[in-house]
Write an enzyme that holds these catalytic residues in place. Structure first.
Site, PDB file in Angstrom:
ATOM      1  N   HIS A 166      -2.250   9.458  -0.817  1.00 48.77           N
ATOM      2  CA  HIS A 166      -2.536   8.174  -1.447  1.00 48.77           C
ATOM      3  C   HIS A 166      -2.512   8.294  -2.962  1.00 48.77           C
ATOM      4  O   HIS A 166      -1.919   7.472  -3.651  1.00 48.77           O
ATOM      5  CB  HIS A 166      -3.912   7.673  -1.003  1.00 48.77           C
ATOM      6  CG  HIS A 166      -3.856   6.776   0.192  1.00 48.77           C
ATOM      7  ND1 HIS A 166      -3.278   5.535   0.158  1.00 48.77           N
ATOM      8  CD2 HIS A 166      -4.318   6.933   1.456  1.00 48.77           C
ATOM      9  CE1 HIS A 166      -3.385   4.962   1.343  1.00 48.77           C
ATOM     10  NE2 HIS A 166      -4.004   5.793   2.152  1.00 48.77           N
ATOM     11  N   GLU A 189       0.819  -1.210   0.000  1.00 46.13           N
ATOM     12  CA  GLU A 189       0.000   0.000   0.000  1.00 46.13           C
ATOM     13  C   GLU A 189       0.854   1.263   0.000  1.00 46.13           C
ATOM     14  O   GLU A 189       1.731   1.422   0.849  1.00 46.13           O
ATOM     15  CB  GLU A 189      -0.930   0.001   1.216  1.00 46.13           C
ATOM     16  CG  GLU A 189      -1.893   1.184   1.244  1.00 46.13           C
ATOM     17  CD  GLU A 189      -2.883   1.104   2.402  1.00 46.13           C
ATOM     18  OE1 GLU A 189      -3.361   2.168   2.828  1.00 46.13           O
ATOM     19  OE2 GLU A 189      -3.174  -0.011   2.873  1.00 46.13           O
ATOM     20  N   ASP A 234       3.652 -14.151  12.342  1.00 44.00           N
ATOM     21  CA  ASP A 234       2.302 -14.505  11.892  1.00 44.00           C
ATOM     22  C   ASP A 234       1.410 -13.275  12.003  1.00 44.00           C
ATOM     23  O   ASP A 234       0.818 -13.016  13.049  1.00 44.00           O
ATOM     24  CB  ASP A 234       1.767 -15.656  12.751  1.00 44.00           C
ATOM     25  CG  ASP A 234       0.417 -16.169  12.269  1.00 44.00           C
ATOM     26  OD1 ASP A 234      -0.200 -15.525  11.397  1.00 44.00           O
ATOM     27  OD2 ASP A 234      -0.026 -17.221  12.775  1.00 44.00           O
TER      28      ASP A 234
END
Length: 436
Positions: free
Chosen positions: A390, A99, A293
């Site tokens: 973004h 991202e 994890d």
């Protein structure tokens, strides 16, 4: 492949002197090779480790031994968040994520926090919970009494599974028991509280649960079904705090905007989901980079947030000087031994870049990163809006998808942003014009 020349002045007895600052102005302006050189000098990476970062990080034969039905490997960008000062120590934080803007946002937030001394952290210890489900009980509360009466015996039997862990000061430390009502009737749930030290702990805890299950059946007269670790690591919490100077972050109006955004998340689960997702942007990227994890961490975080109703994992307040004070409390079941942390070469290198040797330190860093990520998102929302940063980075992805290479990428991005048209079709149109 060109091997980077490392500055050996930063070495002493083969180890890096971590007096270097993580504050590296203009880091984002450097080439990939120049950035890696800076990181290598900071962390004391060997020439072989530098080669591993630049080449395929996970060899196919190693991947084939990690999971089933392997056909290849899947890579993510590996970035470095700069500027982090945590408990007085400088960190460069490796983040594996697809991202855009996440790494930049974390770095910017850390720079602002640094002005007031950086992040301070806390850790409650590496205690994990193993659950044993006891069913078919005529008298569940009597069974609970019996389990608690014989808890020393249960602890002793559990610790027989892992004498090495016990020798390190870990092992099963306590037993809890509670009766719950379910659609299948009453059940007794027994918890083994296990100090797993520097491991995530799943293997050790699951083995202990399976070992003591027959004994618990015998003393309760019930039938045991599930014997497994809980990913709600409520006894393994990491906390972080930072003060963001109001003048550094943009003034009183920005402070108020962030407080209003936080209030929105605290009152509305639809907003809160996105609020907490932003926290995990940073934490999960660090977990992936270090071979932990990340699904377990995500599950634990959101479950913890849902205790008593889904709420933000961060809190914000305004101090007497008008500065913003941010805190986070989050379950952090991380490990620096076992699993992919020692199998994946890039995970080992990421831990070396980070400079952590214990699960506790990794958990503290992760909490600080989560707070930084959340602050950055709220500040963006309270000022220019999240889309600006973004979309500028999204434009770069679109330019590459359109076929731009080298300097073409920057030119296509510049024109798309200038024209306010961040679309793939427009990227192709711009590229065609540039090449004509």
């Amino acid at each position: 492949m060109q091997v980077l020349r490392l500055d050996r002045r930063h070495y002493k007895s083969g180890k890096i002197r971590r007096a270097m600052s993580s504050r590296i102005p203009g880091f984002y302006k450097l080439s990939v090779e120049e950035r890696l050189k800076k990181v290598a000098e900071f962390a004391g990476l060997s020439d072989e480790e530098v080669k591993a970062v630049l080449s395929q990080g996970l060899p196919l034969d190693v991947a084939d031994r990690m999971i089933e039905n392997v056909i290849g490997t899947f890579e993510l960008p590996l970035g470095i968040a700069t500027n982090f000062l945590i408990d007085g120590k400088d960190y460069l934080i490796p983040m594996a994520i697809e991202e855009p803007s996440v790494v930049a946002a974390a770095s910017n937030a850390a720079r602002m926090a640094r002005e007031s001394g950086g992040f301070t952290t806390d850790y409650t210890g590496s205690l994990m919970i193993g659950q044993i489900q006891v069913t078919k009980l005529l008298n569940p509360n009597a069974a609970k009494f019996e389990v608690l009466r014989q808890k020393d015996e249960i602890i002793e039997r559990a610790n027989e599974c892992d004498p090495m862990l016990v020798n390190l000061g870990g092992g099963c430390k306590d037993i809890e028991a509670r009766v719950i009502d379910t659609i299948m009737g009453k059940m007794l749930i027994v918890h083994l509280i296990v100090d797993v030290k520097d491991a995530m702990g799943a293997n050790a805890v699951n083995t202990m649960c399976e070992k003591v299950a027959p004994f618990i059946e015998r003393i309760t007269g019930g039938k045991v079904y599930l014997r497994i670790i809980s990913n709600l690591a409520a006894y393994r919490l990491a906390r972080a705090k930072a003060v963001f100077d109001k003048d550094v972050i943009g003034g009183e109006e920005v402070v108020e905007g962030i407080m209003l955004a936080y209030a929105f998340a605290a009152a509305d689960p639809f907003r809160c989901a996105t609020h907490n997702k932003g926290i995990m942007n940073g934490i999960s990227a660090l977990m992936i980079a270090t071979g932990n994890d990340f699904r377990a961490i995500e599950a634990g975080a959101h479950s913890y947030a849902a205790i008593g109703g889904y709420k933000p994992l961060t809190t914000y307040e305004v101090d007497r000087k008008g500065n913003l004070v941010g805190t986070i409390e989050i379950p952090m079941a991380v490990g620096v031994i076992g699993g992919a942390t020692k199998v994946n070469p890039l995970a080992k290198i990421s831990l070396k870049i980070l400079g952590v040797n214990t699960a506790e330190e990794l958990a503290r860093v992760a909490a600080a990163l989560g707070l930084a990520q959340n602050f950055a998102a709220l500040r963006a929302l309270a000022t220019e809006g999240i889309q600006r940063g973004h979309m500028e980075l999204h434009a770069r992805n679109l330019a590459i998808m359109a076929g731009a290479t080298g300097d073409e990428v920057d030119r296509v991005v510049e024109i798309m942003v200038r024209d306010g048209k961040i679309r793939l079709d427009y990227a192709k149109e711009v590229l065609e014009r540039l090449r004509s």
